[in-house]
Design a protein around this motif. Structure first.
Motif, PDB file in Angstrom:
ATOM      1  N   VAL A  24     -22.063 -36.188 -32.410  1.00  0.00           N
ATOM      2  CA  VAL A  24     -22.812 -34.950 -32.146  1.00  0.00           C
ATOM      3  C   VAL A  24     -24.052 -35.324 -31.341  1.00  0.00           C
ATOM      4  N   TRP A  25     -24.281 -34.573 -30.262  1.00  0.00           N
ATOM      5  CA  TRP A  25     -25.486 -34.753 -29.452  1.00  0.00           C
ATOM      6  C   TRP A  25     -26.366 -33.537 -29.645  1.00  0.00           C
ATOM      7  N   ILE A  39     -24.896 -39.041 -35.069  1.00  0.00           N
ATOM      8  CA  ILE A  39     -25.734 -37.988 -34.501  1.00  0.00           C
ATOM      9  C   ILE A  39     -26.695 -38.633 -33.508  1.00  0.00           C
ATOM     10  N   PHE A  40     -26.671 -38.148 -32.276  1.00  0.00           N
ATOM     11  CA  PHE A  40     -27.617 -38.567 -31.256  1.00  0.00           C
ATOM     12  C   PHE A  40     -28.672 -37.480 -31.116  1.00  0.00           C
ATOM     13  N   LEU A  41     -29.928 -37.865 -31.134  1.00  0.00           N
ATOM     14  CA  LEU A  41     -31.040 -36.933 -30.978  1.00  0.00           C
ATOM     15  C   LEU A  41     -31.750 -37.292 -29.688  1.00  0.00           C
ATOM     16  N   ASP A  42     -31.703 -36.377 -28.718  1.00  0.00           N
ATOM     17  CA  ASP A  42     -32.280 -36.624 -27.387  1.00  0.00           C
ATOM     18  C   ASP A  42     -31.804 -37.966 -26.828  1.00  0.00           C
ATOM     19  N   ASP A  43     -30.487 -38.181 -26.868  1.00  0.00           N
ATOM     20  CA  ASP A  43     -29.806 -39.357 -26.313  1.00  0.00           C
ATOM     21  C   ASP A  43     -30.107 -40.672 -27.033  1.00  0.00           C
ATOM     22  N   ILE A  44     -30.720 -40.600 -28.193  1.00  0.00           N
ATOM     23  CA  ILE A  44     -30.973 -41.795 -28.995  1.00  0.00           C
ATOM     24  C   ILE A  44     -30.144 -41.698 -30.266  1.00  0.00           C
ATOM     25  N   GLU A  45     -29.398 -42.767 -30.578  1.00  0.00           N
ATOM     26  CA  GLU A  45     -28.602 -42.762 -31.801  1.00  0.00           C
ATOM     27  C   GLU A  45     -29.550 -42.653 -32.987  1.00  0.00           C
ATOM     28  N   LEU A 103     -19.227 -30.139 -37.317  1.00  0.00           N
ATOM     29  CA  LEU A 103     -20.209 -31.203 -37.123  1.00  0.00           C
ATOM     30  C   LEU A 103     -21.506 -30.698 -36.506  1.00  0.00           C
ATOM     31  N   ASP A 104     -21.426 -29.649 -35.688  1.00  0.00           N
ATOM     32  CA  ASP A 104     -22.652 -29.092 -35.113  1.00  0.00           C
ATOM     33  C   ASP A 104     -23.568 -28.559 -36.211  1.00  0.00           C
ATOM     34  N   ARG A 105     -22.993 -27.871 -37.165  1.00  0.00           N
ATOM     35  CA  ARG A 105     -23.789 -27.335 -38.283  1.00  0.00           C
ATOM     36  C   ARG A 105     -24.311 -28.458 -39.179  1.00  0.00           C
ATOM     37  N   LEU A 106     -23.483 -29.460 -39.398  1.00  0.00           N
ATOM     38  CA  LEU A 106     -23.912 -30.600 -40.195  1.00  0.00           C
ATOM     39  C   LEU A 106     -25.133 -31.261 -39.565  1.00  0.00           C
ATOM     40  N   GLY A 136     -28.289 -29.014 -39.819  1.00  0.00           N
ATOM     41  CA  GLY A 136     -28.759 -28.997 -41.205  1.00  0.00           C
ATOM     42  C   GLY A 136     -29.397 -30.313 -41.603  1.00  0.00           C
ATOM     43  N   PHE A 137     -28.825 -31.417 -41.143  1.00  0.00           N
ATOM     44  CA  PHE A 137     -29.378 -32.734 -41.437  1.00  0.00           C
ATOM     45  C   PHE A 137     -30.770 -32.873 -40.810  1.00  0.00           C
ATOM     46  N   LEU A 138     -30.910 -32.479 -39.548  1.00  0.00           N
ATOM     47  CA  LEU A 138     -32.212 -32.582 -38.875  1.00  0.00           C
ATOM     48  C   LEU A 138     -33.248 -31.675 -39.529  1.00  0.00           C
ATOM     49  N   PHE A 139     -32.813 -30.506 -39.996  1.00  0.00           N
ATOM     50  CA  PHE A 139     -33.723 -29.607 -40.706  1.00  0.00           C
ATOM     51  C   PHE A 139     -34.165 -30.236 -42.030  1.00  0.00           C
TER      52      PHE A 139
END
Length: 94
Positions: free
Chosen positions: A82-83, A33-39, A50-53, A56-59
């Motif tokens: 996932v980005w 999972i990349f968050l704002d282009d950072i792994e 994977l989008d839902r995963l 949900g993980f970030l939440f």
């Protein structure tokens, strides 16, 4: 569900007794999972939704509070990536 599971020989141990049998196991693969282009995270999971995963993980990690915090989610299930792009917080008026 074809391709998402495998039937394999497993050894079951219950109460000191062992038993060899064939069982159905779910296939897992690594997902990044990349968050704002950072792994941000590497997970092992079934490679579906994977989008839902990722959301949900970030939440669950407390990084987002609702879908309103998200600008864009792109998932590549084939490559297991996932980005997630978050909306930038608005600056308070000066």
């Amino acid at each position: 569900m074809s391709g998402e599971t495998s039937r394999l020989e497993v050894l079951r141990i219950i109460g000191g007794k062992t038993e060899s049998l064939r069982d159905v196991l779910i296939k897992e693969r690594p997902v990044t999972i990349f968050l704002d282009d950072i792994e941000f995270a590497n997970l092992m999971c079934s490679p579906k939704n994977l989008d839902r995963l990722a959301v949900g993980f970030l939440f669950a990690e407390g990084l987002i509070r609702s879908k309103k915090d998200i600008k864009k989610v792109l998932a590549d299930e084939k490559d297991g990536v996932v980005w997630v792009e978050l909306k930038k917080p608005k600056k308070p008026p000066e």
